[in-house]
Design a protein around this motif. Structure first.
Motif, PDB file in Angstrom:
ATOM      1  N   LYS A   8       0.763  -1.252   0.076  1.00  0.00           N
ATOM      2  CA  LYS A   8      -0.059   0.087  -0.071  1.00  0.00           C
ATOM      3  C   LYS A   8       0.689   1.243   0.013  1.00  0.00           C
ATOM      4  O   LYS A   8       0.769   2.318  -0.500  1.00  0.00           O
ATOM      5  N   LEU A   9       2.090   1.095   0.922  1.00  0.00           N
ATOM      6  CA  LEU A   9       2.892   2.199   0.829  1.00  0.00           C
ATOM      7  C   LEU A   9       3.512   2.550  -0.712  1.00  0.00           C
ATOM      8  O   LEU A   9       3.652   3.729  -1.132  1.00  0.00           O
ATOM      9  N   ALA A  10       3.617   1.561  -1.247  1.00  0.00           N
ATOM     10  CA  ALA A  10       4.260   1.530  -2.654  1.00  0.00           C
ATOM     11  C   ALA A  10       2.988   2.191  -3.445  1.00  0.00           C
ATOM     12  O   ALA A  10       3.787   2.885  -4.577  1.00  0.00           O
ATOM     13  N   SER A  11       1.920   1.663  -3.407  1.00  0.00           N
ATOM     14  CA  SER A  11       0.870   2.289  -4.405  1.00  0.00           C
ATOM     15  C   SER A  11       0.721   3.559  -4.082  1.00  0.00           C
ATOM     16  O   SER A  11       0.188   4.320  -5.257  1.00  0.00           O
ATOM     17  N   GLU A  12       0.972   4.339  -2.879  1.00  0.00           N
ATOM     18  CA  GLU A  12       0.738   5.832  -2.533  1.00  0.00           C
ATOM     19  C   GLU A  12       1.960   6.641  -2.876  1.00  0.00           C
ATOM     20  O   GLU A  12       1.888   7.689  -2.413  1.00  0.00           O
ATOM     21  N   GLY A  13       3.107   5.664  -3.290  1.00  0.00           N
ATOM     22  CA  GLY A  13       4.185   6.594  -3.379  1.00  0.00           C
ATOM     23  C   GLY A  13       5.081   6.208  -4.680  1.00  0.00           C
ATOM     24  O   GLY A  13       4.539   5.681  -5.481  1.00  0.00           O
ATOM     25  N   GLU A  30       0.669  12.918   8.448  1.00  0.00           N
ATOM     26  CA  GLU A  30       0.663  12.224   7.168  1.00  0.00           C
ATOM     27  C   GLU A  30       1.120  13.159   5.956  1.00  0.00           C
ATOM     28  O   GLU A  30       2.239  12.661   5.257  1.00  0.00           O
ATOM     29  N   ILE A  58      10.876   2.404  -1.449  1.00  0.00           N
ATOM     30  CA  ILE A  58       9.607   3.208  -1.554  1.00  0.00           C
ATOM     31  C   ILE A  58       9.592   4.394  -0.911  1.00  0.00           C
ATOM     32  O   ILE A  58      10.213   4.520   0.370  1.00  0.00           O
ATOM     33  N   ARG A  75       7.093   7.954   0.231  1.00  0.00           N
ATOM     34  CA  ARG A  75       5.820   8.032  -0.015  1.00  0.00           C
ATOM     35  C   ARG A  75       5.733   9.890   0.791  1.00  0.00           C
ATOM     36  O   ARG A  75       6.360   9.748   1.991  1.00  0.00           O
ATOM     37  N   TRP A  76       5.190  10.349   0.163  1.00  0.00           N
ATOM     38  CA  TRP A  76       4.783  11.774   0.780  1.00  0.00           C
ATOM     39  C   TRP A  76       3.614  12.448   0.153  1.00  0.00           C
ATOM     40  O   TRP A  76       3.691  12.846  -0.924  1.00  0.00           O
ATOM     41  N   PRO A  77       2.406  12.336   0.764  1.00  0.00           N
ATOM     42  CA  PRO A  77       1.018  12.583   0.004  1.00  0.00           C
ATOM     43  C   PRO A  77       1.048  14.031  -0.497  1.00  0.00           C
ATOM     44  O   PRO A  77       1.538  14.855  -0.058  1.00  0.00           O
ATOM     45  N   PRO A 128       2.310   9.184  -7.123  1.00  0.00           N
ATOM     46  CA  PRO A 128       2.484   7.606  -7.032  1.00  0.00           C
ATOM     47  C   PRO A 128       3.045   6.875  -8.373  1.00  0.00           C
ATOM     48  O   PRO A 128       2.535   7.390  -9.494  1.00  0.00           O
TER      49      PRO A 128
END
Length: 464
Positions: free
Chosen positions: A65-70, A292, A339, A341-343, A348
């Motif tokens: 999930k982290l990868a899919s969001e980052g 987040e 990976i 991630r930084w929203p 992504p």
């Protein structure tokens, strides 16, 4: 009326021009923005051990999930093929040609500049939890003397092989755990750990690391933070610490308990899934605390997969399509999952940008808005993180070395990578050249047909 319209159009054009002139690129927006940085490091986790990198047996839903969001890096390299030098490369921003620790464990030097020290100059609060391994209390490498406000875990490598120690360290003081030695059969081993002993297993060290990390996030003040969270999963126990028939130690086998696999394989898979569960808890905490969107989360591993304690890298394809493993300088020993991630800042996706552990120092400096130390060999990968690819500089070369009874050297330039292995008694040296872009498994040695590139990369190796 036409005059009025013309004036209006001119004014509008000027406003648009000013607006365009003031519009910053994604990179310019990110530079000196001082996000929190949560850098999570696994220990001996292979390129193929995660679902997002092709693993189809071991379950890692939270990391996936982290990868899919980052942003998932397909060509990120560790600093070295074993833990101590690799971690030193990460912390100092130096490759193996310059770093203090090249093979065996010893403390980093007092004058070495660490990323924690640099971030502190920018107002960051800093912490390291887990496996430090770059110097014990009383040495020049002690974490609290190297820029960290807070330290918790194992300071040395040997004790870190034991998942149920009787104590850990917190800011230079022993932090007792509830694990108790029932009997000891080897007093020498007991001096450095548990030894061949029966143990009342109560507190699993990596569970405690997660609790301390959650406490760190709960106590976050107004300053940005840098938390270096270095788990020891899925490293095997050293033979000196074996307390069961294999060296893959985990509190329970979880969803793999009923699988028809050897016990060590079930335990190793459970270790990786347990690590994955920690990631889920940490991400939930960031969300709960409202952190987040202002936190860059990085997840990676210190080197390639091992084959110790009953673990076998072919059983689950831990190195994916790569050749080699930990202690090799083939891709399987040094190419690692990575990976970020930084929203709302990182779009992504996946990238083939080549980046390394020694690039973290300049990347952190970019984020903090401070000058990169002259000692660093790295290049900031912040442009890649934010999708500003035209701005991303590239390395002239990459370099690794690892010496035991065998001397290993590797250099990469563009798509070409040279690996040399020198053995003693009698002295023999093998020279292998690979084109990584179309031979990721390093199966075809091009040394004879491309002597010019061999010479070019040998010149890189000879510098160090």
């Amino acid at each position: 009326m036409n005059n009025v319209i013309n004036k209006f159009l001119v004014a509008a054009a000027i406003l648009v021009a000013i607006s365009c002139k003031e519009e910053k690129s994604p990179y310019e927006k990110a530079v000196a923005s001082k996000p929190n940085i949560l850098y999570i490091l696994a220990d001996d986790l292979g390129y193929g051990d995660l679902g997002c990198y092709g693993q189809d047996v071991i379950k890692t839903p939270n990391i996936d999930k982290l990868a899919s969001e980052g942003l998932l890096f397909r060509q990120h390299y560790a600093g070295a093929t074993v833990c101590a030098p690799s971690r030193n490369s990460l912390i100092t921003g130096q490759h193996m040609g310059h770093t203090t620790i090249k093979s065996m464990e010893k403390p980093i030097k007092k004058e070495d500049i660490t990323v924690a020290e640099v971030l502190k100059t920018a107002g960051y609060s800093t912490g390291v939890i887990g496996k430090w391994g770059l110097g014990a209390v009383g040495t020049t490498g002690y974490a609290n003397d190297q820029g960290f406000d807070y330290s918790f875990g194992y300071y040395d490598q040997i004790r870190a092989h034991n998942y149920y120690p009787d104590y850990l360290w917190e800011n230079g003081e022993k932090y007792p755990l509830k694990n108790k030695v029932i009997y000891v059969t080897d007093s020498t081993n007991y001096a450095v750990g548990i030894g061949n002993a029966a143990v009342e297993k109560v507190e699993y060290s990596n569970d405690v690391f997660t609790e301390k990390a959650l406490d760190f996030l709960d106590k976050k003040g107004n300053d940005p933070f840098f938390l270096y969270l270095a788990y020891t999963i899925p490293h095997a126990n050293n033979e000196s610490f074996l307390i069961n028939e294999h060296g893959m130690e985990v509190p329970d086998l979880g969803i793999y308990a009923n699988e028809d696999w050897p016990e060590a394989k079930k335990a190793g898979a459970a270790m990786i899934s347990r690590l994955d569960s920690y990631i889920g808890v940490l991400m939930d905490k960031l969300k709960e605390k409202g952190l987040e969107k202002e936190t860059l989360v990085i997840f990676t591993s210190d080197n390639g997969p091992h084959q110790e304690g009953g673990w076998n890298l072919d059983f689950f394809d831990s190195n994916g399509s790569l050749q080699g493993m930990k202690r090799d300088l083939y891709e399987g020993g040094i190419r690692i999952p990575f990976i970020a991630r930084w929203p709302e800042i990182i779009t992504p996706g996946k990238t083939d940008n080549v980046a390394t552990f020694w690039d973290f120092m300049p990347t952190a400096c970019d984020l903090a808005g401070v000058e990169v130390p002259r000692s660093s060999d790295g290049i900031s990968y912040l442009p890649t993180l934010v999708g500003d690819f035209d701005r991303q500089p590239k390395h002239d070369f990459l370099y690794w070395e690892f010496d035991t009874s065998i001397s290993r050297r590797a250099a990469r330039k563009g798509d070409y990578k040279l690996v040399t292995i020198t053995k003693k008694n009698p002295d023999t040296t093998s020279v292998e050249l690979f084109n990584i872009s179309n031979d990721i498994s390093e199966e075809y040695n091009l040394a004879e047909e491309n002597p010019k590139m061999v010479e070019e990369l040998m010149n890189v190796i000879d510098q160090f």
